[in-house]
Design an enzyme around this catalytic site. Structure first.
Site, short mmCIF file in Angstrom:
data_model
loop_
_atom_site.label_atom_id
_atom_site.label_comp_id
_atom_site.label_asym_id
_atom_site.label_seq_id
_atom_site.Cartn_x
_atom_site.Cartn_y
_atom_site.Cartn_z
CE1 TYR A 1 -9.52 -2.72 0.21
CE2 TYR A 1 -8.57 -0.87 -0.95
CZ TYR A 1 -8.43 -1.96 -0.13
OH TYR A 1 -7.19 -2.30 0.37
CG ASN B 1 -3.81 -2.15 6.89
OD1 ASN B 1 -3.69 -1.85 5.71
ND2 ASN B 1 -4.85 -2.81 7.35
CE LYS C 1 -4.04 -2.15 2.22
NZ LYS C 1 -5.04 -2.04 3.31
CG HIS D 1 -5.58 -6.20 -0.33
ND1 HIS D 1 -6.81 -6.16 0.25
CD2 HIS D 1 -5.65 -7.17 -1.30
CE1 HIS D 1 -7.60 -7.04 -0.34
NE2 HIS D 1 -6.92 -7.67 -1.28
N1 UDP Z 1 -9.84 -0.21 7.17
C1 UDP Z 1 -9.91 1.03 7.76
N2 UDP Z 1 -10.62 1.15 8.94
C2 UDP Z 1 -11.25 0.10 9.53
C3 UDP Z 1 -11.17 -1.17 8.92
C4 UDP Z 1 -10.45 -1.29 7.73
O1 UDP Z 1 -9.36 2.01 7.27
O2 UDP Z 1 -11.88 0.28 10.58
C5 UDP Z 1 -9.07 -0.35 5.91
C6 UDP Z 1 -7.72 -1.04 6.09
O3 UDP Z 1 -6.77 -0.45 5.23
C7 UDP Z 1 -8.05 -2.47 5.69
C8 UDP Z 1 -9.05 -2.24 4.55
O4 UDP Z 1 -9.83 -1.13 4.99
O5 UDP Z 1 -6.90 -3.18 5.30
C9 UDP Z 1 -9.96 -3.41 4.24
O6 UDP Z 1 -10.58 -3.82 5.44
P1 UDP Z 1 -10.76 -5.37 5.78
O7 UDP Z 1 -11.73 -5.44 6.93
O8 UDP Z 1 -11.10 -6.13 4.54
O9 UDP Z 1 -9.33 -5.79 6.36
P2 UDP Z 1 -8.12 -6.67 5.75
O10 UDP Z 1 -8.72 -7.82 5.01
O11 UDP Z 1 -7.32 -5.75 4.85
O12 UDP Z 1 -7.33 -7.09 6.96
#
Ligand code: UDP
Length: 140
Positions: free
Chosen positions: A51, A114, A11, A117
């Site tokens: 997304y 974070n 990212k 992905h």
């Molecule tokens: N995200 C965020 N706030 C939240 C939860 C998720 O900004 O409260 C962002 C974060 O970058 C995350 C992405 O949205 O990686 C997709 O969320 P998901 O729940 O699918 O998590 P992942 O599969 O990436 O762990």
């Protein structure tokens, strides 16, 4: 067990801090092979489409802004049980909750920024790989 594939994004927080190599090293050390990789700057349309499942979530707009705030590296990873293996080395979504030694614990800045992905199922891996790669761009 046969090798399977998953989809990964390094990212913008990571490309900005010059961590493309550090992230890739951790993926490779976890037993994943990079069989396709390209650095792109996502358009808003791409980020919103990618997304799309999160469109109704409160963090959607900020997430899209973040994902287009700088370049990313999209990758196809191959290995035994690639989806699970990648999710394990990534760590929890919120780096504060991630296990030591995971990419997010060691490198991520916040729950949004974070660092990586990774597809959450084989079905989604196929969809996400097709979203960014042509078959001939993947060299196994
Ligand atoms: N995200 C965020 N706030 C939240 C939860 C998720 O900004 O409260 C962002 C974060 O970058 C995350 C992405 O949205 O990686 C997709 O969320 P998901 O729940 O699918 O998590 P992942 O599969 O990436 O762990």
């Amino acid at each position: 067990m046969a090798a399977t594939r998953t989809f990964s994004i390094i990212k913008p927080d990571a490309t900005r801090r010059n961590l493309t190599g550090a992230v890739t090293k951790m993926l490779e050390e976890a037993g994943l092979r990079v069989v396709a990789s390209k650095r792109i700057h996502m358009t808003r349309e791409q980020a919103e489409g990618f997304y799309g499942v999160h469109r109704e979530r409160p963090f959607f707009n900020d997430l899209v802004e973040f994902m287009i705030s700088g370049p990313v590296v999209v990758q196809v990873l191959e290995g035994e049980d690639a989806v699970t293996r990648n999710r394990d080395i990534m760590g929890a979504t919120n780096p504060a909750n991630a296990e030591p030694g995971t990419i997010r614990k060691e490198l991520a800045e916040s729950i949004e920024a974070n660092t990586v992905h990774g597809s959450d199922s084989e079905e989604n891996a196929k969809i996400e790989i097709d979203f960014f790669f042509k078959p001939e761009e993947i060299v196994g």
